[in-house]
Motif scaffolding. Sequence first.
Motif, PDB file in Angstrom:
ATOM      1  N   ASP A   1      43.774  40.468  45.522  1.00 55.71           N
ATOM      2  CA  ASP A   1      43.565  41.867  45.880  1.00 55.71           C
ATOM      3  C   ASP A   1      42.624  42.546  44.887  1.00 55.71           C
ATOM      4  OD1 ASP A   1      44.237  44.345  47.362  1.00 55.71           O
ATOM      5  OD2 ASP A   1      45.249  44.888  45.489  1.00 55.71           O
ATOM      6  N   ALA A   2      42.879  42.359  43.607  1.00 59.26           N
ATOM      7  CA  ALA A   2      42.039  42.978  42.574  1.00 59.26           C
ATOM      8  C   ALA A   2      40.628  42.404  42.585  1.00 59.26           C
ATOM      9  CB  ALA A   2      42.680  42.778  41.209  1.00 59.26           C
TER      10      ALA A   2
ATOM     11  N   ALA B   1      39.067  41.304  36.694  1.00 58.71           N
ATOM     12  CA  ALA B   1      40.043  42.180  37.349  1.00 58.71           C
ATOM     13  C   ALA B   1      41.217  41.372  37.887  1.00 58.71           C
ATOM     14  CB  ALA B   1      39.380  42.966  38.474  1.00 58.71           C
TER      15      ALA B   1
ATOM     16  N   VAL C   1      38.803  41.246  45.165  1.00 59.48           N
ATOM     17  CA  VAL C   1      37.943  41.768  46.240  1.00 59.48           C
ATOM     18  C   VAL C   1      37.756  43.274  46.146  1.00 59.48           C
ATOM     19  CG1 VAL C   1      38.430  39.871  47.821  1.00 59.48           C
ATOM     20  CG2 VAL C   1      39.833  41.913  47.910  1.00 59.48           C
ATOM     21  N   LYS C   2      38.679  43.966  45.504  1.00 54.99           N
ATOM     22  CA  LYS C   2      38.516  45.410  45.317  1.00 54.99           C
ATOM     23  C   LYS C   2      37.659  45.728  44.095  1.00 54.99           C
ATOM     24  CE  LYS C   2      42.793  46.871  47.537  1.00 54.99           C
ATOM     25  NZ  LYS C   2      44.145  47.410  47.307  1.00 54.99           N
ATOM     26  N   GLY C   3      37.604  44.809  43.147  1.00 54.21           N
ATOM     27  CA  GLY C   3      36.893  45.057  41.905  1.00 54.21           C
ATOM     28  C   GLY C   3      35.410  44.753  41.940  1.00 54.21           C
TER      29      GLY C   3
ATOM     30  N   THR D   1      33.634  37.501  48.099  1.00 52.52           N
ATOM     31  CA  THR D   1      34.322  37.040  49.306  1.00 52.52           C
ATOM     32  C   THR D   1      35.280  35.922  48.935  1.00 52.52           C
ATOM     33  OG1 THR D   1      32.347  37.533  50.608  1.00 52.52           O
ATOM     34  CG2 THR D   1      33.990  36.108  51.625  1.00 52.52           C
TER      35      THR D   1
ATOM     36  N   SER E   1      34.888  40.504  38.859  1.00 50.56           N
ATOM     37  CA  SER E   1      35.929  40.234  39.844  1.00 50.56           C
ATOM     38  C   SER E   1      37.026  39.356  39.243  1.00 50.56           C
ATOM     39  CB  SER E   1      35.314  39.552  41.070  1.00 50.56           C
ATOM     40  OG  SER E   1      36.305  39.089  41.937  1.00 50.56           O
TER      41      SER E   1
ATOM     42  N   ARG F   1      31.929  43.017  44.689  1.00 53.45           N
ATOM     43  CA  ARG F   1      31.482  42.557  46.011  1.00 53.45           C
ATOM     44  C   ARG F   1      31.525  41.030  46.073  1.00 53.45           C
ATOM     45  NH1 ARG F   1      25.754  44.396  47.080  1.00 53.45           N
ATOM     46  NH2 ARG F   1      25.718  42.660  45.709  1.00 53.45           N
TER      47      ARG F   1
ATOM     48  N   GLU G   1      28.636  39.911  40.100  1.00 57.28           N
ATOM     49  CA  GLU G   1      29.845  40.443  40.737  1.00 57.28           C
ATOM     50  C   GLU G   1      31.063  39.559  40.499  1.00 57.28           C
ATOM     51  OE1 GLU G   1      30.084  43.361  42.441  1.00 57.28           O
ATOM     52  OE2 GLU G   1      27.987  43.804  42.021  1.00 57.28           O
TER      53      GLU G   1
END
Length: 101
Positions: A21-22, A59, A24-26, A30, A56, A28, A52
Amino acid sequence: MPQAVGVIQTLGFPAVLAAADAMVKGARVTIVYFDKAERGEFLVAVRGPISEVTPSVEAGLKAATNTFGGEVVSHYIVPNPPENVLAVLPLEYTPEVEAFR
């Protein structure tokens, strides 16, 4: 644009869920792979631009560590994975995840 792969392996499902969750929210990125490992361990892999994937994964590590009972077993970032690695390991963008790129 150079691509990278980031992988986090955790002990327990809640920690890997928080990490994914963190991740993909933190940034860009996939999610390209998720599976169970051995002894109650889970792993999640993301792909995206190198700039990115690094934040990611950071996070994701923070979220997994802050999850009650969560434990990060391992993590790694592979910048610019060679084609022979992508051909053997399940890290390619699949048709299912292509819409989320």
